[in-house]
Design a protein around this motif. Structure first.
Motif, PDB file in Angstrom:
ATOM      1  N   GLN A 163       0.844  -1.196   0.000  1.00 23.52           N
ATOM      2  CA  GLN A 163       0.000   0.000   0.000  1.00 23.52           C
ATOM      3  C   GLN A 163       0.879   1.246   0.000  1.00 23.52           C
ATOM      4  N   PRO A 164       1.414   1.622  -1.164  1.00 22.06           N
ATOM      5  CA  PRO A 164       2.300   2.788  -1.223  1.00 22.06           C
ATOM      6  C   PRO A 164       1.637   4.029  -0.624  1.00 22.06           C
ATOM      7  N   GLY A 165       2.425   4.750   0.156  1.00 21.02           N
ATOM      8  CA  GLY A 165       1.941   5.983   0.769  1.00 21.02           C
ATOM      9  C   GLY A 165       1.395   5.812   2.178  1.00 21.02           C
ATOM     10  N   VAL A 166       0.982   4.585   2.533  1.00 25.71           N
ATOM     11  CA  VAL A 166       0.413   4.359   3.860  1.00 25.71           C
ATOM     12  C   VAL A 166       1.472   4.542   4.937  1.00 25.71           C
ATOM     13  N   ALA A 167       2.642   3.953   4.753  1.00 20.47           N
ATOM     14  CA  ALA A 167       3.712   4.095   5.751  1.00 20.47           C
ATOM     15  C   ALA A 167       4.108   5.559   5.897  1.00 20.47           C
ATOM     16  N   ASP A 168       4.185   6.287   4.786  1.00 16.44           N
ATOM     17  CA  ASP A 168       4.529   7.705   4.850  1.00 16.44           C
ATOM     18  C   ASP A 168       3.498   8.486   5.661  1.00 16.44           C
ATOM     19  N   ALA A 169       2.224   8.189   5.428  1.00 14.72           N
ATOM     20  CA  ALA A 169       1.161   8.895   6.154  1.00 14.72           C
ATOM     21  C   ALA A 169       1.204   8.580   7.644  1.00 14.72           C
ATOM     22  N   VAL A 170       1.405   7.312   7.987  1.00 10.79           N
ATOM     23  CA  VAL A 170       1.500   6.922   9.406  1.00 10.79           C
ATOM     24  C   VAL A 170       2.680   7.638  10.054  1.00 10.79           C
ATOM     25  N   PHE A 171       3.808   7.629   9.379  1.00  8.38           N
ATOM     26  CA  PHE A 171       4.999   8.282   9.931  1.00  8.38           C
ATOM     27  C   PHE A 171       4.775   9.784  10.076  1.00  8.38           C
ATOM     28  N   ASP A 172       4.213  10.428   9.049  1.00  7.92           N
ATOM     29  CA  ASP A 172       3.993  11.875   9.095  1.00  7.92           C
ATOM     30  C   ASP A 172       3.021  12.268  10.211  1.00  7.92           C
ATOM     31  N   ASP A 173       1.994  11.450  10.417  1.00  8.26           N
ATOM     32  CA  ASP A 173       0.986  11.773  11.441  1.00  8.26           C
ATOM     33  C   ASP A 173       1.429  11.436  12.853  1.00  8.26           C
ATOM     34  N   ASN A 174       2.391  10.539  13.002  1.00 13.66           N
ATOM     35  CA  ASN A 174       2.788  10.053  14.327  1.00 13.66           C
ATOM     36  C   ASN A 174       4.292   9.930  14.464  1.00 13.66           C
ATOM     37  N   THR A 175       5.032  10.912  13.988  1.00 14.73           N
ATOM     38  CA  THR A 175       6.490  10.810  13.945  1.00 14.73           C
ATOM     39  C   THR A 175       7.089  10.534  15.323  1.00 14.73           C
ATOM     40  N   SER A 176       6.701  11.313  16.312  1.00 20.30           N
ATOM     41  CA  SER A 176       7.283  11.141  17.658  1.00 20.30           C
ATOM     42  C   SER A 176       6.978   9.757  18.217  1.00 20.30           C
ATOM     43  N   GLN A 177       5.740   9.311  18.079  1.00 25.24           N
ATOM     44  CA  GLN A 177       5.359   7.992  18.594  1.00 25.24           C
ATOM     45  C   GLN A 177       6.098   6.887  17.845  1.00 25.24           C
ATOM     46  N   PHE A 178       6.236   7.037  16.525  1.00 25.60           N
ATOM     47  CA  PHE A 178       6.943   6.043  15.728  1.00 25.60           C
ATOM     48  C   PHE A 178       8.391   5.902  16.203  1.00 25.60           C
ATOM     49  N   ILE A 179       9.068   7.036  16.379  1.00 23.67           N
ATOM     50  CA  ILE A 179      10.468   7.003  16.817  1.00 23.67           C
ATOM     51  C   ILE A 179      10.575   6.421  18.224  1.00 23.67           C
ATOM     52  N   ARG A 180       9.675   6.816  19.136  1.00 22.18           N
ATOM     53  CA  ARG A 180       9.697   6.244  20.493  1.00 22.18           C
ATOM     54  C   ARG A 180       9.497   4.731  20.449  1.00 22.18           C
ATOM     55  N   ASN A 181       8.558   4.261  19.647  1.00 20.27           N
ATOM     56  CA  ASN A 181       8.314   2.819  19.538  1.00 20.27           C
ATOM     57  C   ASN A 181       9.516   2.097  18.944  1.00 20.27           C
ATOM     58  N   LEU A 182      10.141   2.709  17.969  1.00 17.50           N
ATOM     59  CA  LEU A 182      11.268   2.095  17.290  1.00 17.50           C
ATOM     60  C   LEU A 182      12.447   1.883  18.236  1.00 17.50           C
ATOM     61  N   TYR A 183      12.658   2.824  19.136  1.00 16.42           N
ATOM     62  CA  TYR A 183      13.821   2.767  20.012  1.00 16.42           C
ATOM     63  C   TYR A 183      13.482   2.423  21.467  1.00 16.42           C
ATOM     64  N   ARG A 184      12.286   1.970  21.703  1.00 14.85           N
ATOM     65  CA  ARG A 184      11.919   1.653  23.091  1.00 14.85           C
ATOM     66  C   ARG A 184      12.650   0.408  23.569  1.00 14.85           C
ATOM     67  N   LYS A 185      12.760   0.321  24.859  1.00 16.35           N
ATOM     68  CA  LYS A 185      13.339  -0.859  25.488  1.00 16.35           C
ATOM     69  C   LYS A 185      12.182  -1.701  26.007  1.00 16.35           C
ATOM     70  N   ASN A 186      12.379  -2.981  26.070  1.00 15.30           N
ATOM     71  CA  ASN A 186      11.322  -3.863  26.558  1.00 15.30           C
ATOM     72  C   ASN A 186      11.344  -3.948  28.082  1.00 15.30           C
ATOM     73  N   VAL A 187      11.239  -2.796  28.692  1.00 12.40           N
ATOM     74  CA  VAL A 187      11.136  -2.722  30.149  1.00 12.40           C
ATOM     75  C   VAL A 187       9.942  -1.831  30.473  1.00 12.40           C
ATOM     76  N   PRO A 188       9.260  -2.123  31.571  1.00  8.57           N
ATOM     77  CA  PRO A 188       8.111  -1.286  31.901  1.00  8.57           C
ATOM     78  C   PRO A 188       8.560   0.136  32.237  1.00  8.57           C
ATOM     79  N   PRO A 189       7.702   1.131  31.952  1.00 10.10           N
ATOM     80  CA  PRO A 189       8.077   2.495  32.283  1.00 10.10           C
ATOM     81  C   PRO A 189       8.148   2.667  33.798  1.00 10.10           C
ATOM     82  N   PRO A 190       8.929   3.637  34.264  1.00 13.09           N
ATOM     83  CA  PRO A 190       9.007   3.854  35.699  1.00 13.09           C
ATOM     84  C   PRO A 190       7.661   4.325  36.242  1.00 13.09           C
ATOM     85  N   PRO A 191       7.400   4.044  37.517  1.00  7.62           N
ATOM     86  CA  PRO A 191       6.130   4.512  38.079  1.00  7.62           C
ATOM     87  C   PRO A 191       6.092   6.039  38.099  1.00  7.62           C
ATOM     88  N   PRO A 192       4.886   6.605  38.000  1.00  5.72           N
ATOM     89  CA  PRO A 192       4.803   8.068  38.012  1.00  5.72           C
ATOM     90  C   PRO A 192       5.294   8.630  39.348  1.00  5.72           C
TER      91      PRO A 192
END
Length: 195
Positions: A163-192
């Motif tokens: 589906q050409p263009g779909v990945a571009d649209a997802v990335f453009d609409d959610n750039t920060s979330q995409f990058i965070r997901n890409l580089y996240r560690k598989n550890v739970p986040p610290p408690p608030p």
């Protein structure tokens, strides 16, 4: 611990109709080149730990940002990223430095590119080291179809290529979330924090 200030300053090198941002170490070892090709979504900075070690071992270390990455040129046409252009960049980089051949190291997408380099320009490759991606022979069936057979149509790589263009649209609409997901560690986040 690595200090980012220790990473070499880049040079912008015109090659093959584009400009590549190139980082070097061990220039005093002229004559023993090793070219480090990063993967996706990486950058030449990926090699920050290997560059000083290889230079200390006597290599002239050359780590380009491939076209489309970092401060290297970003052609707009998809066809400008085919294997002929990508390997042509590496050949032109060797020419720029006055080398007939070199040892090439490729990780992930970089491995795919250096595998292609050995097929298209075997006389320019002295030795080859690849990581994370074995050689994939091109057969009668396109790789997207092979992947779809084994991984299913909803596998991200298949889905976005079908589906050409779909990945571009997802990335453009959610750039920060995409990058965070890409580089996240598989550890739970610290408690608030509590006030």
């Amino acid at each position: 611990m690595f200090d980012p200030a220790d990473f070499p300053e880049p040079a912008i090198v015109p090659v093959n109709g584009v400009e590549l941002e190139v980082f070097e170490a061990g220039r005093e070892n002229k004559g023993k080149p090793i070219v480090l090709c990063h993967g996706w979504p990486e950058h030449a900075f990926t090699w920050r730990h290997q560059m000083p070690v290889l230079a200390a071992a006597g290599y002239h270390v050359i780590a380009p940002n491939q076209r489309g990455y970092g401060n290297s040129s970003r052609p707009t046409e998809v066809t400008d990223y085919d294997i002929e252009h990508l390997t042509g960049d590496l050949v032109a980089l060797l020419d720029h430095h006055g080398y007939e051949d070199a040892t090439f190291v490729g990780h992930d997408w970089g491995a795919f590119v250096v595998w292609g380099l050995t097929l298209l320009h075997p006389d320019r490759v002295n030795k080859l080291i690849t990581m994370s991606l074995p050689y994939q022979e091109r057969g009668e069936t396109p790789w997207i179809e092979v992947m779809e057979t084994f991984l299913g149509g909803d596998f991200y790589f298949v889905h976005f290529n079908r589906q050409p263009g779909v990945a571009d649209a997802v990335f453009d609409d959610n750039t920060s979330q995409f990058i965070r997901n890409l580089y996240r560690k598989n550890v739970p986040p610290p408690p608030p924090r509590t006030p």
